[in-house]
Write an enzyme that holds these catalytic residues in place. Structure first.
Site, PDB file in Angstrom:
ATOM      1  N   SER A   1       0.831  -1.213   0.000  1.00  0.00           N
ATOM      2  CA  SER A   1       0.000   0.000   0.000  1.00  0.00           C
ATOM      3  C   SER A   1       0.863   1.261   0.000  1.00  0.00           C
ATOM      4  O   SER A   1       1.947   1.275   0.591  1.00  0.00           O
ATOM      5  CB  SER A   1      -0.866  -0.014   1.264  1.00  0.00           C
ATOM      6  OG  SER A   1      -1.420   1.257   1.516  1.00  0.00           O
TER       7      SER A   1
ATOM      8  N   GLN B   1       0.329  -0.475  -4.761  1.00  0.00           N
ATOM      9  CA  GLN B   1      -0.976   0.203  -4.800  1.00  0.00           C
ATOM     10  C   GLN B   1      -0.746   1.699  -4.665  1.00  0.00           C
ATOM     11  O   GLN B   1      -0.030   2.158  -3.767  1.00  0.00           O
ATOM     12  CB  GLN B   1      -1.858  -0.320  -3.652  1.00  0.00           C
ATOM     13  CG  GLN B   1      -3.169   0.421  -3.461  1.00  0.00           C
ATOM     14  CD  GLN B   1      -3.053   1.625  -2.550  1.00  0.00           C
ATOM     15  OE1 GLN B   1      -2.138   1.693  -1.738  1.00  0.00           O
ATOM     16  NE2 GLN B   1      -3.949   2.589  -2.700  1.00  0.00           N
TER      17      GLN B   1
ATOM     18  N   TYR C   1      -2.216   5.627  -4.211  1.00  0.00           N
ATOM     19  CA  TYR C   1      -3.211   6.667  -3.931  1.00  0.00           C
ATOM     20  C   TYR C   1      -2.717   7.919  -4.626  1.00  0.00           C
ATOM     21  O   TYR C   1      -1.527   8.253  -4.545  1.00  0.00           O
ATOM     22  CB  TYR C   1      -3.323   6.950  -2.430  1.00  0.00           C
ATOM     23  CG  TYR C   1      -4.173   5.959  -1.676  1.00  0.00           C
ATOM     24  CD1 TYR C   1      -5.468   5.671  -2.088  1.00  0.00           C
ATOM     25  CD2 TYR C   1      -3.685   5.325  -0.543  1.00  0.00           C
ATOM     26  CE1 TYR C   1      -6.247   4.765  -1.383  1.00  0.00           C
ATOM     27  CE2 TYR C   1      -4.466   4.425   0.165  1.00  0.00           C
ATOM     28  CZ  TYR C   1      -5.741   4.147  -0.264  1.00  0.00           C
ATOM     29  OH  TYR C   1      -6.526   3.256   0.422  1.00  0.00           O
TER      30      TYR C   1
ATOM     31  N   THR D   1      -6.074   2.648  -6.611  1.00  0.00           N
ATOM     32  CA  THR D   1      -7.306   2.627  -5.809  1.00  0.00           C
ATOM     33  C   THR D   1      -8.160   3.837  -6.149  1.00  0.00           C
ATOM     34  O   THR D   1      -7.689   4.972  -6.129  1.00  0.00           O
ATOM     35  CB  THR D   1      -6.976   2.607  -4.304  1.00  0.00           C
ATOM     36  OG1 THR D   1      -6.235   1.424  -4.028  1.00  0.00           O
ATOM     37  CG2 THR D   1      -8.243   2.606  -3.460  1.00  0.00           C
TER      38      THR D   1
ATOM     39  N   LYS E   1      -8.781  -0.601  -8.792  1.00  0.00           N
ATOM     40  CA  LYS E   1      -9.387  -1.174  -7.582  1.00  0.00           C
ATOM     41  C   LYS E   1     -10.499  -0.270  -7.055  1.00  0.00           C
ATOM     42  O   LYS E   1     -10.282   0.937  -6.909  1.00  0.00           O
ATOM     43  CB  LYS E   1      -8.300  -1.334  -6.514  1.00  0.00           C
ATOM     44  CG  LYS E   1      -8.772  -1.814  -5.164  1.00  0.00           C
ATOM     45  CD  LYS E   1      -7.576  -2.122  -4.282  1.00  0.00           C
ATOM     46  CE  LYS E   1      -7.954  -2.614  -2.916  1.00  0.00           C
ATOM     47  NZ  LYS E   1      -8.493  -1.567  -2.049  1.00  0.00           N
TER      48      LYS E   1
ATOM     49  N   HIS F   1     -13.728  -1.569  -0.717  1.00  0.00           N
ATOM     50  CA  HIS F   1     -12.679  -1.227   0.244  1.00  0.00           C
ATOM     51  C   HIS F   1     -12.926  -1.918   1.597  1.00  0.00           C
ATOM     52  O   HIS F   1     -12.763  -1.310   2.653  1.00  0.00           O
ATOM     53  CB  HIS F   1     -12.601   0.300   0.413  1.00  0.00           C
ATOM     54  CG  HIS F   1     -11.208   0.804   0.665  1.00  0.00           C
ATOM     55  ND1 HIS F   1     -10.433   1.404  -0.283  1.00  0.00           N
ATOM     56  CD2 HIS F   1     -10.438   0.773   1.790  1.00  0.00           C
ATOM     57  CE1 HIS F   1      -9.267   1.735   0.225  1.00  0.00           C
ATOM     58  NE2 HIS F   1      -9.234   1.359   1.476  1.00  0.00           N
TER      59      HIS F   1
HETATM   60  C1  GLV Z   1      -6.935   2.785   3.748  1.00  0.00           C
HETATM   61  O1  GLV Z   1      -5.851   2.574   3.465  1.00  0.00           O
HETATM   62  C2  GLV Z   1      -7.837   2.290   4.719  1.00  0.00           C
HETATM   63  O2  GLV Z   1      -7.617   2.499   5.917  1.00  0.00           O
HETATM   64  O3  GLV Z   1      -8.834   1.673   4.332  1.00  0.00           O
END
Ligand code: GLV
Length: 382
Positions: free
Chosen positions: A109, A130, A132, A158, A254, A278
């Protein structure tokens, strides 16, 4: 109880609860607002019934498959999760090693504790990254370049977290990385001595990919300040183009939960989409991932790979998603529980439990090859 004695993901969850400070355990075990979608993700799997078949040759079974052209020992990837290095010291590095040894993809992440470079330094096969998208475009371009330089073989973009869904537990717990030294937080840590000892042995205790790289954030240790001050709420379909161009490799979108969005993703040049809400952490009230999967597969499954995350707690759940046409699945909380319970050995145990459940379920459904699973193995639709 050791992780080897755990028979189910629920066993690992209970072990993690006893080993990980409350604020981090509950970060994983939470959904937005009423947590209705979080629960539905799991509950809807239980509604699907399997067809039991008998007198079928069960020898020579195979779980091996491909996700976006990569060989996988079973179609189950490790999902990107934030704060992973707070479930266990150096958590992302340990989980990536466990995944590599098991032959399944590991996804790191953006909001990880260990950095891209940390994970690269302890692995020998490419992992996935991943992304953001933040308002600071130079930072995003740099992040993409760092993932490329580390040899990552897929970028997972994402789409469903440009603003953060509210998780009450995180607010009540005052979640941050590193944790604050208030009496409440000190107590949570003092009652988890093994976690503390491991944590004392690492220097990785905050967001390794972004602290020191991105500018303009008030509280560097808080997920909600990163999202509200940095994430780009204007992200649109047009942005996928420059991201794809800069990246130049396999791209996975995603957070698709709607057929119309699935159809729109066909023109984006992505290699796969992940049907996801999510983990019920964003839009509370949204449908479960598994309930949306069949119609999304019907809409686009013959033109691009459709994957699924959300609610998978067993190999049976994996099998059900594959029957509905998912070419791959992702586990988030199950691997976090394994990690919290026992580090790398715990993640390995998570993967072993899922593999065994998938294999035995497939056999009892009368199938020998995971690639042959279809709706024909299910009794009725969700
Ligand atoms: C993001 O990364 C979350 O906390 O869902």
């Amino acid at each position: 109880m050791s992780v080897e004695q755990a028979l189910t993901i629920a066993d690992l969850k209970e072990q993690a609860r006893r080993r990980v400070p409350k604020m981090f355990f509950e970060y994983a075990d939470s959904g937005a607002w009423t947590e209705g979608t979080y629960r539905a993700n799991e509950e809807d799997f239980h509604k699907i019934k399997l067809r039991q078949r008998v007198l079928v040759d069960m020898t020579n079974r195979s779980l091996a498959s491909e996700m976006i052209g990569e060989n996988v020992s079973m179609p189950v990837a490790i999902a990107p999760t934030g704060f992973t290095g707070m479930q266990h010291a150096d958590g992302e590095m340990l989980a990536a090693q466990a995944a590599e040894e098991f032959g399944v993809p590991f996804t790191l992440s953006t909001m990880s504790i260990c950095s891209i470079e940390d994970v690269r330094s302890v692995t020998s096969k490419p992992f996935w990254f991943q992304l953001y998208v933040m308002q600071d475009r130079d930072f995003v371009l740099n992040l993409i370049d760092r993932a490329k330089a580390a040899g990552c073989s897929a970028l997972v973009l994402t789409l469903d977290l440009q603003i953060l869904g509210q998780r009450h537990k995180d607010l009540r717990n005052g979640l941050s990385a590193p944790p604050r030294f208030t009496p409440k937080h000190l107590w949570q840590m003092a009652t988890r001595p093994f976690w503390c000892l491991d944590m004392l042995g690492t220097k990785r205790r905050t967001f390794g990919n972004i602290v020191g790289h991105a500018k303009g954030v008030g509280d560097l240790s808080s997920l909600s300040s990163w999202t509200s001050e940095q994430f780009d709420p204007q992200l649109s379909w047009k942005d996928i183009e420059w991201i794809r161009e800069r990246w130049g490799g396999k791209l996975i979108l995603k957070g698709i939960l709607d057929e119309e969005d699935a159809r729109m993703s066909l023109g984006s040049g992505a290699d796969a989409i992940i049907v996801s809400n999510h983990g019920g952490r964003q839009l509370d009230g949204a449908a479960s991932s598994i309930s949306m999967l069949p119609r999304i597969v019907d809409a686009v499954g013959d033109q691009m790979e459709v994957h699924l995350d959300g609610g998978i707690r067993s190999g049976q759940d994996v099998l059900k998603a594959l029957c509905y046409g998912a070419k791959g699945t992702y586990i988030g909380r199950p691997f976090l529980y394994g990690l919290g319970a026992g580090g790398k050995a715990g993640v390995r145990r998570t993967l072993e439990i899922i593999r065994k459940e998938l294999d035995v379920t497939m056999a009892l459904c009368g199938e020998r090859d995971v690639k042959n699973l279809s709706r024909n193995n299910l009794l009725k639709d969700v």
